[in-house]
Design a protein around this motif. Structure first.
Motif, PDB file in Angstrom:
ATOM      1  N   VAL A  55       0.844  -1.196   0.000  1.00  0.00           N
ATOM      2  CA  VAL A  55       0.000   0.000   0.000  1.00  0.00           C
ATOM      3  C   VAL A  55       0.886   1.257   0.000  1.00  0.00           C
ATOM      4  O   VAL A  55       0.648   2.211  -0.740  1.00  0.00           O
ATOM      5  CB  VAL A  55      -0.949   0.007   1.218  1.00  0.00           C
ATOM      6  N   GLY A  56       1.941   1.210   0.803  1.00  0.00           N
ATOM      7  CA  GLY A  56       2.856   2.343   0.869  1.00  0.00           C
ATOM      8  C   GLY A  56       3.544   2.588  -0.471  1.00  0.00           C
ATOM      9  O   GLY A  56       3.674   3.728  -0.921  1.00  0.00           O
ATOM     10  N   MET A  57       3.968   1.508  -1.084  1.00  0.00           N
ATOM     11  CA  MET A  57       4.629   1.617  -2.386  1.00  0.00           C
ATOM     12  C   MET A  57       3.682   2.212  -3.422  1.00  0.00           C
ATOM     13  O   MET A  57       4.053   3.082  -4.201  1.00  0.00           O
ATOM     14  CB  MET A  57       5.115   0.220  -2.798  1.00  0.00           C
ATOM     15  N   LEU A  58       2.405   1.751  -3.391  1.00  0.00           N
ATOM     16  CA  LEU A  58       1.421   2.264  -4.347  1.00  0.00           C
ATOM     17  C   LEU A  58       1.153   3.750  -4.088  1.00  0.00           C
ATOM     18  O   LEU A  58       1.001   4.531  -5.038  1.00  0.00           O
ATOM     19  CB  LEU A  58       0.120   1.469  -4.229  1.00  0.00           C
ATOM     20  N   ARG A  59       1.099   4.102  -2.813  1.00  0.00           N
ATOM     21  CA  ARG A  59       0.836   5.493  -2.477  1.00  0.00           C
ATOM     22  C   ARG A  59       1.921   6.398  -3.063  1.00  0.00           C
ATOM     23  O   ARG A  59       1.649   7.457  -3.614  1.00  0.00           O
ATOM     24  CB  ARG A  59       0.753   5.667  -0.960  1.00  0.00           C
ATOM     25  N   GLU A  60       3.146   5.912  -2.970  1.00  0.00           N
ATOM     26  CA  GLU A  60       4.250   6.696  -3.551  1.00  0.00           C
ATOM     27  C   GLU A  60       4.084   6.884  -5.051  1.00  0.00           C
ATOM     28  O   GLU A  60       4.517   7.874  -5.616  1.00  0.00           O
ATOM     29  CB  GLU A  60       5.592   6.000  -3.273  1.00  0.00           C
ATOM     30  N   ARG A  61       3.451   5.897  -5.677  1.00  0.00           N
ATOM     31  CA  ARG A  61       3.206   6.000  -7.109  1.00  0.00           C
ATOM     32  C   ARG A  61       1.882   6.714  -7.395  1.00  0.00           C
ATOM     33  O   ARG A  61       1.421   6.746  -8.523  1.00  0.00           O
ATOM     34  CB  ARG A  61       3.144   4.602  -7.734  1.00  0.00           C
ATOM     35  N   GLY A  62       1.247   7.199  -6.343  1.00  0.00           N
ATOM     36  CA  GLY A  62       0.006   7.946  -6.521  1.00  0.00           C
ATOM     37  C   GLY A  62      -1.215   7.070  -6.710  1.00  0.00           C
ATOM     38  O   GLY A  62      -2.225   7.505  -7.254  1.00  0.00           O
ATOM     39  N   ILE A  63      -1.124   5.807  -6.290  1.00  0.00           N
ATOM     40  CA  ILE A  63      -2.269   4.909  -6.439  1.00  0.00           C
ATOM     41  C   ILE A  63      -2.824   4.575  -5.060  1.00  0.00           C
ATOM     42  O   ILE A  63      -2.063   4.216  -4.175  1.00  0.00           O
ATOM     43  CB  ILE A  63      -1.839   3.586  -7.126  1.00  0.00           C
ATOM     44  N   THR A  64      -4.125   4.715  -4.881  1.00  0.00           N
ATOM     45  CA  THR A  64      -4.696   4.311  -3.591  1.00  0.00           C
ATOM     46  C   THR A  64      -5.265   2.907  -3.717  1.00  0.00           C
ATOM     47  O   THR A  64      -5.718   2.505  -4.797  1.00  0.00           O
ATOM     48  CB  THR A  64      -5.834   5.261  -3.161  1.00  0.00           C
ATOM     49  N   LYS A  65      -5.226   2.196  -2.590  1.00  0.00           N
ATOM     50  CA  LYS A  65      -5.718   0.816  -2.605  1.00  0.00           C
ATOM     51  C   LYS A  65      -7.186   0.775  -3.015  1.00  0.00           C
ATOM     52  O   LYS A  65      -7.611  -0.101  -3.754  1.00  0.00           O
ATOM     53  CB  LYS A  65      -5.526   0.197  -1.215  1.00  0.00           C
ATOM     54  N   SER A  66      -7.927   1.769  -2.511  1.00  0.00           N
ATOM     55  CA  SER A  66      -9.376   1.745  -2.768  1.00  0.00           C
ATOM     56  C   SER A  66      -9.718   1.940  -4.244  1.00  0.00           C
ATOM     57  O   SER A  66     -10.817   1.609  -4.674  1.00  0.00           O
ATOM     58  CB  SER A  66     -10.058   2.814  -1.919  1.00  0.00           C
ATOM     59  N   SER A  67      -8.765   2.450  -5.017  1.00  0.00           N
ATOM     60  CA  SER A  67      -9.057   2.639  -6.439  1.00  0.00           C
ATOM     61  C   SER A  67      -8.803   1.362  -7.230  1.00  0.00           C
ATOM     62  O   SER A  67      -9.026   1.306  -8.436  1.00  0.00           O
ATOM     63  CB  SER A  67      -8.193   3.777  -7.001  1.00  0.00           C
ATOM     64  N   LEU A  68      -8.282   0.341  -6.547  1.00  0.00           N
ATOM     65  CA  LEU A  68      -7.942  -0.893  -7.254  1.00  0.00           C
ATOM     66  C   LEU A  68      -8.936  -1.994  -6.933  1.00  0.00           C
ATOM     67  O   LEU A  68      -9.506  -2.028  -5.846  1.00  0.00           O
ATOM     68  CB  LEU A  68      -6.545  -1.376  -6.840  1.00  0.00           C
ATOM     69  N   SER A  69      -9.082  -2.899  -7.864  1.00  0.00           N
ATOM     70  CA  SER A  69      -9.860  -4.099  -7.570  1.00  0.00           C
ATOM     71  C   SER A  69      -8.950  -5.049  -6.812  1.00  0.00           C
ATOM     72  O   SER A  69      -7.731  -4.879  -6.790  1.00  0.00           O
ATOM     73  CB  SER A  69     -10.323  -4.770  -8.866  1.00  0.00           C
ATOM     74  N   ARG A  70      -9.545  -6.047  -6.193  1.00  0.00           N
ATOM     75  CA  ARG A  70      -8.757  -7.032  -5.477  1.00  0.00           C
ATOM     76  C   ARG A  70      -7.685  -7.646  -6.382  1.00  0.00           C
ATOM     77  O   ARG A  70      -6.521  -7.753  -6.005  1.00  0.00           O
ATOM     78  CB  ARG A  70      -9.687  -8.126  -4.937  1.00  0.00           C
ATOM     79  N   ASP A  71      -8.097  -8.045  -7.573  1.00  0.00           N
ATOM     80  CA  ASP A  71      -7.145  -8.692  -8.486  1.00  0.00           C
ATOM     81  C   ASP A  71      -6.013  -7.764  -8.889  1.00  0.00           C
ATOM     82  O   ASP A  71      -4.862  -8.172  -8.965  1.00  0.00           O
ATOM     83  CB  ASP A  71      -7.873  -9.201  -9.743  1.00  0.00           C
TER      84      ASP A  71
END
Length: 902
Positions: free
Chosen positions: A92-108
């Motif tokens: 989640v932290g890595m994605l945040r750094e890339r500007g992606i939030t977990k909630s914007s992603l599907s499980r897959d």
RNA sequence: GGGAGCAUAGCUCAGCUGGUUUAGAGCAUCUGCCUUACAAGCAGAGGGUCCGCGGUUCGAACCCGUGUGCUCCCACCA
């Protein structure tokens, strides 16, 4: 070949590790030998090596290497743990750094990123273990989310659900608002904090006054459903049954009575908030009160459940406010109503998340649990095996900890609101019904039997995944496919495993649960011995942490000192069962030890080309004076040294065997260290060392090489690299030390060992006398010996002369005037020197010794004249006291004679 | 609040069944040494109220009681 001045580990270490790997020494296959199996405590897949791992894995490697050298089929299984919370947080932290939030992603999509991350960084730690020299069977590397492993976990879930052990229920759980998941009780760490106790008054509806309540959590006031007092508390008796008004929200709530309330605490009145406190929840159930939740999953205010109260603008303005901000706000707002009586400082405790550190909220939620009492009840061996030492704990004191926890075990919350992990195999229809099944198809079949109309794409799987420990508890079984492929030959051969080495901190998380799984699913204990390491701290005793910056860079240390020195340093500082205080100077000691070994090698290599064949040409390496002596003791001198060391080696090997059997690894290493440094280098090598550019006898040389090899073999499990290197440099060996089998230990001869100890004592005493009398090391002395039996000294004359720089040794029956007298046990030594002796100093020394001896004699005589002692003590104890008496008397006589001499 | 453990040299620890020359090791300290393997070394030394108090015993660092001081585990008195 030219050997470098100092030992340089780096190149040697990587070379030998590659060699061992190439030869497949670490690989194990079932055969007729006895298995020695160790499974690694799987580190987090995204972890990096720290001191704890270093200690842990060094110990495992020592046990494994030793077993391998002792005829066992040693199998050490590596692997990593998917560590759901920790890894998911990192992703989640890595994605945040890339500007992606977990909630914007599907499980897959999220899992795709997670696997990507795992492939990229996962297992770095395993590479680091290679640097440390760990002899793991890399072909067996496992991961707790491998597909078979995943299936095994699901299978176990389904089995336990079928048996009614796993259930789903709405309970108060430990909620981590940062990772937004439930946690098991074990994952909550209580910490002392400074907080405040707020005294809030609730007016009575009948206008007859108010009740003041003390609370540490005013932010939960909007969820209050009652005020509770102790029924015996006369202050409140008349108020029970009346109603009060909750500040701000103006809800009318009853005043109730319950024994639970402690009249002594605060005002004796407790506000009941069933949605936000475990005890309140219990009380709520008991008194049939509603639970009104006012915090969402992130710990922010939500007015959703306040509808009955028609929340005001003010209440609505709290929406989305974080719990700690909310606390301040509500306190201010109540203060504005003049309903805060006072605020006191209060020292309390709060639960925090083991992984994220976030303060835990008690939260009512629908989770999956394991009924532990029922589960353990079905398998009594889970508790008894440890109590009866069927599974041995080292240190044994942890047995208590284990049984206490088992006796008081609570249900295990196994669901986590995470995606990274084994997804719970429960399936729902749209109406809140669920079935448990491994696949959608199986779930569909189950639903169909109840409801023919249901369609396969109308059912959906539980979003949550399982607690990491719900997979790692299968580790010792499933690394051999014991769950996914029961009864397979590998599993039958390697399981139960032999020894588990792990930290005391995960005794409940992991060790206890592996024992449960072992007995529940295979009806066998998972391991025979558990070695618990302490925690690695810095030298001030503080825990290692990133914040303090006291956590050393392990790879840097290995680079600087070498892996052998690192292993030495961490183990030497690590007494069994204690925390270890890590100090870099221990690594320095390890490095120095490497160097000592290296120099011993250099010395022996110097002799390689200087051997003489046949005893006649043997040189003692001492001065011509010796050779002119009437009797020739040269041969026996070296024989003595060689024989003595052989016996000493056997003796220490026995001791080491014993210590290893008791898991006293640190002591075993200290013992070997001292054998090599003191007995081998300082005594033995000095005793056999020929003079400058003198030859050495082939037989002594060869014996010495064999001794050195055996020492390297004894040390190899602890310091694998340098020992292998020396083994090959000593002579052309076609085999490798790593797999060289240890021979049976010959018995040692006590009288020879005793002679050796006497010789050491005499040498030290004479050197001390030289020192005290300021005789320079280069100044020779003449030594006269007065002893009952001189034959013992005759056979070691040459050693003695060389070691104390005596130019001659003679034997005498009487004291010799104008000499320094040294007494060792019953024998007397007279040092004759050119140097002018300072008789006053000598006299003072002797008098001091005399006094000491007389006092000692006195105490011995007192004992011996005590009738009850003579009656009660064992004969050998009395004999010993009598010997003490005789020796002390003899020494006193010697000293008195010497005093006359002066 | 409940439980467990620990307290021995400056530091880290051994001391296992109460008796092993009036307590041992490593590190640190001090003294003397560049002695042809090693100064990352060699030789030697000093250093102790075995936490305090009481008891059991012929005898206690060791067993019992008690006090003190630490450490850990368990337990959400708001």
């Amino acid at each position: 070949m030219e050997l470098s001045k100092n030992y340089i580990p780096n190149e040697v270490e990587s070379r030998w590790y590659e060699h061992w790997l190439g030869k497949g020494y670490f690989n194990s296959k079932p055969d007729e030998r006895e298995a020695y199996t160790v499974v690694i405590p799987p580190p987090n897949v995204t972890g990096v090596l720290h001191m704890g791992h270093c200690l842990n894995n060094t110990i495992q490697d020592i046990l494994i290497r030793r077993a391998r050298m002792h005829g066992k089929n040693a199998c050490w299984v590596p692997g990593t743990d998917h560590a759901s919370i920790a890894t998911e947080a990192k992703v989640v932290g890595m994605l945040r750094e890339r500007g992606i939030t977990k909630s914007s992603l599907s499980r897959d999509e999220f899992l795709m990123y997670a696997w990507e991350w795992k492939e990229k960084y996962g297992g770095i730690i395993l590479q680091q273990l290679k640097k440390l020299g760990c002899s793991l069977d890399w072909d067996r590397t496992s991961f707790t989310m491998d597909s078979d492993y995943y299936k095994a976990v699901i299978e176990i879930f389904i089995k336990l659900h079928r048996e009614g052990i796993i259930y789903r229920g709405l309970r108060m759980v430990n909620w981590d608002p940062v990772s937004k998941t439930a946690l098991s009780d074990e994952e909550v760490i209580f910490k002392d904090i400074d907080s405040k106790l707020y005294f809030v008054s609730y007016p009575l509806t009948d206008g007859s006054g108010s009740i003041t309540v003390a609370t540490t959590r005013p932010e939960t006031i909007l969820g209050d459903v009652a005020i509770c007092v102790n029924p015996t508390d006369t202050r409140y008796t008349s108020l029970v049954g009346k109603e009060v008004i909750v500040p701000i929200i103006n809800r009318k709530i009853p005043v109730i009575a319950d024994e639970y309330v402690d009249a002594e605490f605060g005002t004796g009145a407790l506000k009941i908030t069933p949605a936000h406190d475990k005890n309140d929840n219990e009380l709520g159930k008991k008194h049939n009160l509603k639970a009104i939740n006012t915090l969402d999953a992130e710990g922010k205010f939500t007015a959703e459940e306040l509808a009955d109260d028609t929340p005001s603008e003010q209440v609505l303005s709290y929406n989305g406010v974080d719990r700690f901000v909310l606390r301040k706000k509500i306190v201010e707002d109540i203060a504005a109503l003049n309903q805060i009586q006072k605020v006191e400082d209060y020292k309390g405790q709060v639960g925090t998340s083991e992984r994220t550190g976030a303060i835990i909220e008690s939260r009512l939620s629908l989770q999956w649990f394991m009924d532990m009492k029922k589960f353990i009840g079905q398998h009594p061996a889970i508790v008894s095996s440890v109590a009866t030492d069927k599974i041995k704990f080292h240190p044994a004191k942890l047995k208590n900890t284990y049984s206490y926890w088992m006796d008081n075990i609570k249900d295990w919350c196994i669901s986590r609101q995470l995606w990274w992990g084994q997804q719970i195999p429960a399936w729902y229809d749209g109406e809140g019904n669920y079935v448990v099944a491994a696949t959608r198809e199986e779930a569909f079949e189950q639903f169909k039997s109840q409801n023919e109309k249901i369609k396969i794409d109308e059912i959906f799987q539980d979003e949550d995944c399982l607690d990491t420990w719900f997979s790692s508890w299968l580790w010792p079984m499933e690394v051999f496919k014991g769950v996914s492929s029961p009864g397979n030959p590998e599993f039958n051969y390697y399981y139960p495993t032999t020894t588990l080495v792990t930290g005391q901190d995960i005794i409940f998380f992991w060790v206890a649960r592996m024992i449960m799984a072992g007995y529940a699913f295979k009806d066998k204990q998972p391991f025979a011995d558990v070695y618990f390491t302490g925690m690695v701290r810095d030298k001030q005793g503080r825990k290692m942490s990133k914040q303090l910056g006291n956590s050393p860079d392990l790879l840097g240390l290995i680079d600087q000192y070498g892996a052998d020195a690192t292993r030495f340093g961490i183990l030497i500082a690590s007494p069994a069962g204690n925390d270890i205080l890590f100090d870099e100077s221990a690594l320095e000691q390890g490095r120095n030890f490497n160097n000592k070994l290296w120099n011993a090698l250099k010395l022996i290599k110097m002799w390689e080309g200087r051997q003489t064949f046949g005893v006649n040409r043997e040189s003692s390496g001492v001065s011509e004076v010796v050779k002119s002596k009437t009797h020739d003791s040269r041969l026996t001198t070296h024989d003595f040294a060689v024989t003595w060391f052989g016996n000493r080696l056997s003796q220490v090997k026995m001791e080491v065997d014993e210590m290893m059997g008791q898991f006293r690894l640190s002591e075993a290493l200290k013992t070997i260290y001292s054998l090599i440094w003191d007995d081998f280098c300082s005594w033995y090598l000095e005793w056999i060392k020929p003079g400058f550019e003198q030859p050495i006898s082939t037989s002594v040389y060869q014996k010495t090489v064999v001794y050195f090899e055996e020492l390297m073999q004894l040390l190899h499990p602890f310091m694998p690299f340098i020992t292998e290197e020396i083994y090959h440099l000593l002579q052309e060996n076609t085999d490798d030390l790593c797999v060289k089998q240890v021979q049976a230990i010959p018995s040692s001869n006590k009288s020879i060992l005793g002679e050796g100890e006497l010789l050491k004592k005499v040498i030290s005493a004479l050197r001390d006398a030289r020192n005290k009398n300021q005789i320079k090391p280069k100044d020779p002395i003449k030594l006269h010996i007065q002893a009952d039996t001189i034959s013992g000294y005759q056979s070691i004359e040459n050693i003695l002369m060389k070691q104390v720089n005596a130019e001659s040794i003679t034997y005498t029956k009487e004291s010799i005037a104008n000499t320094i007298v040294v007494a060792v046990e019953k024998d007397k030594f007279f040092i004759e020197t050119e140097k002018q002796l300072d008789s006053t100093t000598l006299k003072a020394e002797l008098l001091k010794d005399l006094e000491h001896q007389q006092k000692f004699l006195e105490s011995v005589l007192k004992k011996l004249s005590n009738e009850r002692f003579v009656q009660n003590a064992k004969p050998e104890v009395i004999a010993l006291e009598q010997k003490k008496q005789a020796d002390a008397q003899a020494r006193i006589k010697t000293i008195e004679e010497s005093l006359k001499n002066l």
